[in-house]
Design a protein around this motif. Sequence first.
Motif, PDB file in Angstrom:
ATOM      1  N   GLU A  15     -67.491  15.203  11.894  1.00 20.58           N
ATOM      2  CA  GLU A  15     -67.544  14.010  11.472  1.00 20.58           C
ATOM      3  C   GLU A  15     -68.574  13.712  10.459  1.00 20.58           C
ATOM      4  N   TYR A  16     -69.695  14.483  10.421  1.00 19.30           N
ATOM      5  CA  TYR A  16     -70.910  14.220   9.583  1.00 19.30           C
ATOM      6  C   TYR A  16     -70.829  15.127   8.566  1.00 19.30           C
ATOM      7  N   GLY A  17     -69.794  16.041   8.133  1.00 15.92           N
ATOM      8  CA  GLY A  17     -69.707  16.862   7.137  1.00 15.92           C
ATOM      9  C   GLY A  17     -70.294  18.105   7.139  1.00 15.92           C
ATOM     10  N   GLU A  18     -70.799  18.371   8.509  1.00 16.18           N
ATOM     11  CA  GLU A  18     -71.556  19.687   8.818  1.00 16.18           C
ATOM     12  C   GLU A  18     -70.640  20.799   9.285  1.00 16.18           C
ATOM     13  N   ALA A  19     -71.022  21.809   8.812  1.00 18.93           N
ATOM     14  CA  ALA A  19     -69.869  23.089   9.237  1.00 18.93           C
ATOM     15  C   ALA A  19     -70.226  23.325  10.617  1.00 18.93           C
ATOM     16  N   ILE A  20     -69.470  23.275  11.647  1.00 20.94           N
ATOM     17  CA  ILE A  20     -69.867  23.814  13.143  1.00 20.94           C
ATOM     18  C   ILE A  20     -68.997  24.851  13.478  1.00 20.94           C
ATOM     19  N   ALA A  21     -68.163  25.354  12.564  1.00 23.77           N
ATOM     20  CA  ALA A  21     -67.420  26.453  12.977  1.00 23.77           C
ATOM     21  C   ALA A  21     -66.619  26.928  11.912  1.00 23.77           C
ATOM     22  N   GLY A  22     -65.978  28.175  12.266  1.00 19.62           N
ATOM     23  CA  GLY A  22     -65.211  28.785  11.099  1.00 19.62           C
ATOM     24  C   GLY A  22     -63.828  29.189  11.582  1.00 19.62           C
ATOM     25  N   ILE A  23     -62.794  29.592  10.673  1.00 20.19           N
ATOM     26  CA  ILE A  23     -61.726  30.122  11.261  1.00 20.19           C
ATOM     27  C   ILE A  23     -61.339  31.252  10.323  1.00 20.19           C
ATOM     28  N   SER A  24     -60.706  32.436  10.910  1.00 16.34           N
ATOM     29  CA  SER A  24     -60.593  33.567  10.229  1.00 16.34           C
ATOM     30  C   SER A  24     -59.350  34.339  10.452  1.00 16.34           C
ATOM     31  N   ILE A  25     -59.038  35.235   9.718  1.00 19.70           N
ATOM     32  CA  ILE A  25     -58.098  36.326  10.212  1.00 19.70           C
ATOM     33  C   ILE A  25     -58.515  37.614   9.719  1.00 19.70           C
ATOM     34  N   SER A  26     -58.517  38.496  10.601  1.00 23.07           N
ATOM     35  CA  SER A  26     -59.008  39.850  10.434  1.00 23.07           C
ATOM     36  C   SER A  26     -57.745  40.973  10.708  1.00 23.07           C
ATOM     37  N   GLY A  27     -57.962  41.937  10.116  1.00 29.16           N
ATOM     38  CA  GLY A  27     -57.133  42.836  10.273  1.00 29.16           C
ATOM     39  C   GLY A  27     -57.450  44.075   9.401  1.00 29.16           C
ATOM     40  N   PRO A  28     -56.788  45.471   9.408  1.00 29.78           N
ATOM     41  CA  PRO A  28     -57.080  46.613   8.834  1.00 29.78           C
ATOM     42  C   PRO A  28     -57.083  46.327   7.423  1.00 29.78           C
ATOM     43  N   ALA A  29     -58.015  47.097   6.662  1.00 28.47           N
ATOM     44  CA  ALA A  29     -58.003  46.919   5.084  1.00 28.47           C
ATOM     45  C   ALA A  29     -56.685  47.308   4.585  1.00 28.47           C
ATOM     46  N   VAL A  30     -56.106  48.089   5.052  1.00 29.47           N
ATOM     47  CA  VAL A  30     -54.738  48.920   4.479  1.00 29.47           C
ATOM     48  C   VAL A  30     -53.679  47.712   4.408  1.00 29.47           C
ATOM     49  N   ARG A  31     -53.778  46.794   5.419  1.00 22.26           N
ATOM     50  CA  ARG A  31     -52.792  45.679   5.283  1.00 22.26           C
ATOM     51  C   ARG A  31     -53.319  44.218   4.583  1.00 22.26           C
ATOM     52  N   LEU A  32     -54.674  44.462   4.305  1.00 21.68           N
ATOM     53  CA  LEU A  32     -55.211  43.226   3.492  1.00 21.68           C
ATOM     54  C   LEU A  32     -55.795  43.798   1.977  1.00 21.68           C
ATOM     55  N   PRO A  33     -55.065  44.358   1.330  1.00 20.92           N
ATOM     56  CA  PRO A  33     -55.556  44.765  -0.017  1.00 20.92           C
ATOM     57  C   PRO A  33     -55.865  43.423  -0.672  1.00 20.92           C
ATOM     58  N   ASP A  34     -56.586  43.382  -2.115  1.00 19.34           N
ATOM     59  CA  ASP A  34     -56.844  42.551  -2.515  1.00 19.34           C
ATOM     60  C   ASP A  34     -55.896  41.401  -2.853  1.00 19.34           C
ATOM     61  N   GLY A  35     -54.692  41.893  -3.199  1.00 18.31           N
ATOM     62  CA  GLY A  35     -53.658  40.696  -3.679  1.00 18.31           C
ATOM     63  C   GLY A  35     -53.467  40.004  -2.417  1.00 18.31           C
TER      64      GLY A  35
END
Length: 283
Positions: free
Chosen positions: A231-251
């Motif tokens: 509520e103070y505009g402070e980053a308290i966490a992050g959300i992500s997705i992670s996986g093999p690079a072959v399934r996450l190319p640049d596009g």
Amino acid sequence: MPEKPPSPEHLRAKPGRKASENAVPSSVQVLDRSLKLLDLVASGDGAALTDLSDQSGMAPSTVHRLLTALAGHGMVTHDTETGAWTIGLKAFEIGNAFLRFRKLGTISRPFLKQLMEHSGETANIGIEDGGDVVFISQVESHAPMRAFFRPGRRGPIHASGIGKAILSTWETAAIERLLSRQPLTRFTGKTRDTLPRLLSDIETIRSRGWSIDDEEHTLGMRCLAAPIFNEYGEAIAGISISGPAVRLPDGTLAALGPVVKAAADGVTQAMGGRREDSQKHSA
């Protein structure tokens, strides 16, 4: 300055108490007894030392010694006028931290599931703690080859998608203060293992709105992350997705980046937080 608790000089054990109660206990016994007292203090609106002695089965002198130690850490406080012991500010802060992150874990769950289903990759929530990233919740991908981060696992903030996403919300001077005190371990040839390389990457993250861990911690694994704000505009966490690079190319990264950012904004809004788009990041 708060007044000191009363001296234990005249505190005596009630008849029938064993002499062993006043013997020097082991560190584990001290911790166990201290936590028991803390629980008793927290369960009431103020308790006298004699009441705590009766409830705990410990001698008054032992109770006083432990309460004094707890008071030194802000876990309990003593009212010299009434003689009552009550819960301290530090205990409140610790409890509040638990509630905050339990709330984060509960609220973020549907967003993690949606991210995993949309991307097909493992979705994670992590927080910053002492210059590390600590993973607190995860929804695993159904794919046979997938990322896995055990809750409670720590990771280096400079080689983590979530870590860099959180750092991107800090002022540059704050990043320099934190990371100038510790080496930026090189995990792969892509690790941002110098402060100039990391800060250059963070500038890109700030303008883009999400971070990329491009095999910087583990070869063959990529990650997308965005910060979550309180509520103070402070980053308290992050959300992500992670996986093999072959399934996450640049596009795919470019297409999923806004999706991860939208999920982070959704968690922020659900928690009553707000994003500080006008943050100043100069030194």
